[in-house]
Design a protein around this motif. Structure first.
Motif, PDB file in Angstrom:
ATOM      1  N   GLN A  40      48.885  61.006  38.596  1.00 36.87           N
ATOM      2  CA  GLN A  40      47.512  60.634  38.241  1.00 36.87           C
ATOM      3  C   GLN A  40      47.370  60.534  36.720  1.00 36.87           C
ATOM      4  N   GLY A  41      48.005  61.423  35.992  1.00 39.49           N
ATOM      5  CA  GLY A  41      47.978  61.377  34.538  1.00 39.49           C
ATOM      6  C   GLY A  41      48.629  60.105  34.005  1.00 39.49           C
ATOM      7  N   LEU A  42      49.755  59.715  34.590  1.00 39.39           N
ATOM      8  CA  LEU A  42      50.403  58.461  34.186  1.00 39.39           C
ATOM      9  C   LEU A  42      49.514  57.263  34.464  1.00 39.39           C
ATOM     10  N   SER A  43      48.807  57.322  35.587  1.00 42.64           N
ATOM     11  CA  SER A  43      47.900  56.233  35.938  1.00 42.64           C
ATOM     12  C   SER A  43      46.750  56.144  34.944  1.00 42.64           C
ATOM     13  N   LEU A  44      46.160  57.274  34.632  1.00 46.86           N
ATOM     14  CA  LEU A  44      45.028  57.280  33.706  1.00 46.86           C
ATOM     15  C   LEU A  44      45.442  56.897  32.291  1.00 46.86           C
ATOM     16  N   ALA A  45      46.575  57.412  31.841  1.00 47.92           N
ATOM     17  CA  ALA A  45      46.994  57.193  30.462  1.00 47.92           C
ATOM     18  C   ALA A  45      47.601  55.812  30.232  1.00 47.92           C
ATOM     19  N   PHE A  46      48.383  55.334  31.196  1.00 49.19           N
ATOM     20  CA  PHE A  46      49.172  54.128  30.953  1.00 49.19           C
ATOM     21  C   PHE A  46      49.043  53.064  32.039  1.00 49.19           C
ATOM     22  N   GLY A  47      48.247  53.307  33.067  1.00 49.48           N
ATOM     23  CA  GLY A  47      48.133  52.338  34.156  1.00 49.48           C
ATOM     24  C   GLY A  47      49.379  52.263  35.012  1.00 49.48           C
ATOM     25  N   ILE A  48      50.165  53.330  35.017  1.00 45.27           N
ATOM     26  CA  ILE A  48      51.396  53.380  35.802  1.00 45.27           C
ATOM     27  C   ILE A  48      51.065  53.952  37.176  1.00 45.27           C
ATOM     28  N   ASN A  49      51.252  53.140  38.215  1.00 42.58           N
ATOM     29  CA  ASN A  49      50.951  53.580  39.577  1.00 42.58           C
ATOM     30  C   ASN A  49      52.155  53.524  40.499  1.00 42.58           C
TER      31      ASN A  49
END
Length: 78
Positions: A40-49
């Motif tokens: 979730q942190g990667l998604s929020l910070a970098f759009g990595i899903n």
């Protein structure tokens, strides 16, 4: 020629039977050691899903390139 690779150590159990073509669309949390909260942190910070998003991320690619170049530039150990 087909190539076979065992990725079990890299993936959480529910994702181990996926074909390699399906793995790129798997969530980042499918990678062993990546928690749902970290994903979730990667998604929020970098759009990595997905795993594909992680592999294509320009920050990740730059960091890997720098690390590779540093390793190649390092003098051989005696």
């Amino acid at each position: 020629m087909p190539v076979s690779v065992n990725l079990d150590a890299l993936l959480d159990e529910p994702f181990r039977d996926l074909a390699i073509g399906e793995l790129i669309n798997a969530p980042v949390a499918a990678l062993a050691g990546v928690s749902d909260e970290e994903a979730q942190g990667l998604s929020l910070a970098f759009g990595i899903n997905t795993i594909a998003d992680l592999a294509a991320n320009p920050f990740i690619r730059a960091a890997v390139a720098i690390a590779e170049m540093a390793g190649a530039a390092a003098p051989p150990e005696a």
